[in-house]
Design a protein around this motif. Sequence first.
Motif, mmCIF file in Angstrom:
data_model
loop_
_atom_site.group_PDB
_atom_site.id
_atom_site.type_symbol
_atom_site.label_atom_id
_atom_site.label_comp_id
_atom_site.label_asym_id
_atom_site.label_seq_id
_atom_site.Cartn_x
_atom_site.Cartn_y
_atom_site.Cartn_z
ATOM 1 N N SER A 84 0.799 -1.228 0.000
ATOM 2 C CA SER A 84 0.000 0.000 0.000
ATOM 3 C C SER A 84 0.833 1.281 0.000
ATOM 4 O O SER A 84 0.273 2.368 0.090
ATOM 5 N N VAL A 135 2.765 4.089 -1.729
ATOM 6 C CA VAL A 135 2.830 4.643 -3.083
ATOM 7 C C VAL A 135 4.287 4.796 -3.556
ATOM 8 O O VAL A 135 4.637 4.374 -4.664
ATOM 9 N N SER A 143 -8.907 3.418 -3.651
ATOM 10 C CA SER A 143 -8.070 4.467 -3.078
ATOM 11 C C SER A 143 -8.244 5.774 -3.840
ATOM 12 O O SER A 143 -8.364 5.786 -5.068
ATOM 13 N N GLU A 154 -5.966 7.639 -4.422
ATOM 14 C CA GLU A 154 -4.807 7.753 -5.313
ATOM 15 C C GLU A 154 -5.198 7.527 -6.771
ATOM 16 O O GLU A 154 -4.512 7.980 -7.681
ATOM 17 N N PHE A 181 -10.246 8.005 0.961
ATOM 18 C CA PHE A 181 -9.184 9.000 0.994
ATOM 19 C C PHE A 181 -8.281 8.664 2.186
ATOM 20 O O PHE A 181 -8.597 7.794 2.988
ATOM 21 N N ASN A 182 -7.137 9.359 2.272
ATOM 22 C CA ASN A 182 -6.144 8.990 3.295
ATOM 23 C C ASN A 182 -6.776 8.905 4.677
ATOM 24 O O ASN A 182 -7.523 9.800 5.071
ATOM 25 N N ARG A 220 -0.979 3.639 12.149
ATOM 26 C CA ARG A 220 -0.504 3.839 10.787
ATOM 27 C C ARG A 220 0.938 3.346 10.686
ATOM 28 O O ARG A 220 1.736 3.528 11.627
ATOM 29 N N ASN A 253 6.193 4.584 7.898
ATOM 30 C CA ASN A 253 6.756 5.315 6.754
ATOM 31 C C ASN A 253 5.693 6.040 5.919
ATOM 32 O O ASN A 253 5.965 6.462 4.801
ATOM 33 N N PHE A 254 4.502 6.208 6.453
ATOM 34 C CA PHE A 254 3.522 7.113 5.834
ATOM 35 C C PHE A 254 3.696 8.474 6.514
ATOM 36 O O PHE A 254 4.072 8.555 7.683
ATOM 37 N N LEU A 264 11.718 15.281 5.444
ATOM 38 C CA LEU A 264 10.520 14.968 4.671
ATOM 39 C C LEU A 264 10.736 15.315 3.205
ATOM 40 O O LEU A 264 11.741 15.924 2.851
ATOM 41 N N ASN A 324 7.924 16.274 -0.191
ATOM 42 C CA ASN A 324 7.094 17.382 -0.683
ATOM 43 C C ASN A 324 6.140 17.912 0.395
ATOM 44 O O ASN A 324 5.183 17.253 0.764
ATOM 45 N N VAL A 376 0.931 18.880 3.738
ATOM 46 C CA VAL A 376 1.873 18.217 4.651
ATOM 47 C C VAL A 376 2.452 19.269 5.600
ATOM 48 O O VAL A 376 2.625 19.036 6.799
ATOM 49 N N TYR A 425 12.890 11.860 -0.656
ATOM 50 C CA TYR A 425 11.487 11.487 -0.387
ATOM 51 C C TYR A 425 10.502 12.023 -1.437
ATOM 52 O O TYR A 425 9.298 11.872 -1.281
ATOM 53 N N ARG A 439 8.668 11.974 -5.102
ATOM 54 C CA ARG A 439 8.240 10.873 -5.973
ATOM 55 C C ARG A 439 8.422 11.236 -7.443
ATOM 56 O O ARG A 439 8.345 12.425 -7.789
ATOM 57 N N VAL A 484 0.982 13.274 -6.564
ATOM 58 C CA VAL A 484 -0.445 13.634 -6.528
ATOM 59 C C VAL A 484 -0.522 14.919 -5.706
ATOM 60 O O VAL A 484 -0.219 14.911 -4.516
HETATM 61 O O1 G4F Z 1 1.487 9.355 3.649
HETATM 62 P P1 G4F Z 1 1.760 9.105 2.225
HETATM 63 O O2 G4F Z 1 2.873 8.156 1.901
HETATM 64 O O3 G4F Z 1 0.384 8.641 1.594
HETATM 65 P P2 G4F Z 1 -0.179 8.602 0.087
HETATM 66 O O4 G4F Z 1 0.912 8.517 -0.904
HETATM 67 O O5 G4F Z 1 -1.126 9.745 -0.052
HETATM 68 O O6 G4F Z 1 -0.961 7.231 0.059
HETATM 69 C C1 G4F Z 1 -1.759 6.780 1.164
HETATM 70 O O7 G4F Z 1 -3.101 7.171 0.974
HETATM 71 C C2 G4F Z 1 -3.754 6.546 -0.147
HETATM 72 C C3 G4F Z 1 -5.195 7.057 -0.189
HETATM 73 O O8 G4F Z 1 -5.226 8.227 -0.956
HETATM 74 C C4 G4F Z 1 -3.709 5.037 -0.008
HETATM 75 F F1 G4F Z 1 -4.313 4.456 -1.065
HETATM 76 C C5 G4F Z 1 -2.265 4.589 0.062
HETATM 77 O O9 G4F Z 1 -2.218 3.182 0.255
HETATM 78 C C6 G4F Z 1 -1.609 5.270 1.264
HETATM 79 O O10 G4F Z 1 -2.240 4.818 2.423
HETATM 80 O O11 G4F Z 1 2.098 10.471 1.465
HETATM 81 C C7 G4F Z 1 1.242 11.595 1.541
HETATM 82 C C8 G4F Z 1 1.910 12.795 0.907
HETATM 83 C C9 G4F Z 1 2.522 12.509 -0.476
HETATM 84 O O12 G4F Z 1 2.210 13.574 -1.333
HETATM 85 C C10 G4F Z 1 4.014 12.477 -0.238
HETATM 86 O O13 G4F Z 1 4.804 12.884 -1.354
HETATM 87 O O14 G4F Z 1 3.006 13.167 1.733
HETATM 88 C C11 G4F Z 1 4.123 13.455 0.905
HETATM 89 N N1 G4F Z 1 5.358 13.291 1.712
HETATM 90 C C12 G4F Z 1 6.208 14.301 2.012
HETATM 91 N N2 G4F Z 1 7.233 13.826 2.723
HETATM 92 C C13 G4F Z 1 5.823 12.149 2.228
HETATM 93 C C14 G4F Z 1 7.027 12.484 2.870
HETATM 94 N N3 G4F Z 1 5.345 10.890 2.228
HETATM 95 C C15 G4F Z 1 6.051 9.927 2.885
HETATM 96 N N4 G4F Z 1 5.559 8.662 2.930
HETATM 97 N N5 G4F Z 1 7.231 10.212 3.513
HETATM 98 C C16 G4F Z 1 7.761 11.473 3.537
HETATM 99 O O15 G4F Z 1 8.828 11.712 4.091
#
Ligand code: G4F
Length: 325
Positions: A84, A86, A125, A127, A177-178, A184, A187-188, A210, A212, A251, A276, A278, A282
């Motif tokens: 899960s 991204v 999702s 996404e 949505f998230n 959690r 690493n999200f 972090l 973006n 964020v 970090y 991508r 999105v």
């Molecule tokens: O927390 P994220 O990794 O979640 P993302 O990519 O939105 O996906 C999650 O939500 C989806 C539902 O929309 C699920 F389907 C999916 O399985 C998952 O649960 O990243 C959120 C945002 C991104 O834009 C990312 O680029 O945060 C930004 N970000 C900035 N710094 C970071 C970081 N993300 C992560 N993981 N780590 C960072 O250091």
Amino acid sequence: MTGQDGSYLAELLVEKGYEVHGVVRRSSSFNRGRVEHLLEFGGHKVVDSGTLHLHYADLGDGSSLIRLLEKIEPDEIYNLAAQSHVAVSFEIPVYTADVVGLGTLKLLEAVRDLGLNSRIYQAGSSEMFGKVVEVPQSEKTPFYPRSPYAAAKAFAHWAAVNYREAYQLFVCNGILFNHESPRRGENFVTRKISLGVAAIKLGLQGKLQLGNLDAKRDWGYAKDYVEAMWMMLQQDQPDDYVIATGQTWSVREFCERAFRRVGLNWEDYVEVNPYYMRPTEVDILKGDPSKAQRKLGWQAKTSFDDLVNLMVDADLEYQKRTHRL
Ligand code: G4F
């Protein structure tokens, strides 16, 4: 079953008196922490109404699914299995597509071949909306996936719709949505921030790196969201639903609030590290949950501020426990 959503859903179903059968994958470290309190042999069973049983199976292994489904003949199936993350899906795209996309198809095929009447929840999702064509996004918004993960989820979504129309399977797509919580994965971004804030406050860490900070997400509380999954399967007809708060935050705004919770200024601690970022991002997700509200009577109960606060508070306790402070 052992992930964030699986554990909250198992709690909800056990509380409702269900006999729950959860699927777990084998891994080298024993990974039952989030559901241990629901298991008889886990020591302390705090929810008494229903039961929880765990089984080894894998969406990559169709035969394991068939054996299990034949044995249990479930009334309801919740497909939450996925790779899960991204960003990770860019590193292991084929594995991600196999589990998320083909895995869903294998499950649908198994239910069809066995002639089961099980109601199926398919975890979609936000996404899938990716490079969004409109704001906010509803069930009618076209998909524009921006990662191997999102492309695989879009495949699974349409496979579910197709099996509903072609074979009259009762399948619902939840376009969630998230959704976040103290459970959690670390690493999200939200959990990474809440863990980092707690560690910095306690003097265990200096900086938080972090990617973006401008990305905007519609963040809700996972515990509220699993209730919507269950509600979908209690309807007379299967359908697809957006589950969201209807609000969007960056964020950066998550950081501001999380550091403020412990009396610190985020700008003194957060560093941007291109590692970090991508390959494709999105930029903004904001859901329109009006159909879920109208048809299911569901709406998010937890505000953004409350979500940030409950995650930071939980991680302060977690870090103290872990480091015996
Ligand atoms: O927390 P994220 O990794 O979640 P993302 O990519 O939105 O996906 C999650 O939500 C989806 C539902 O929309 C699920 F389907 C999916 O399985 C998952 O649960 O990243 C959120 C945002 C991104 O834009 C990312 O680029 O945060 C930004 N970000 C900035 N710094 C970071 C970081 N993300 C992560 N993981 N780590 C960072 O250091």
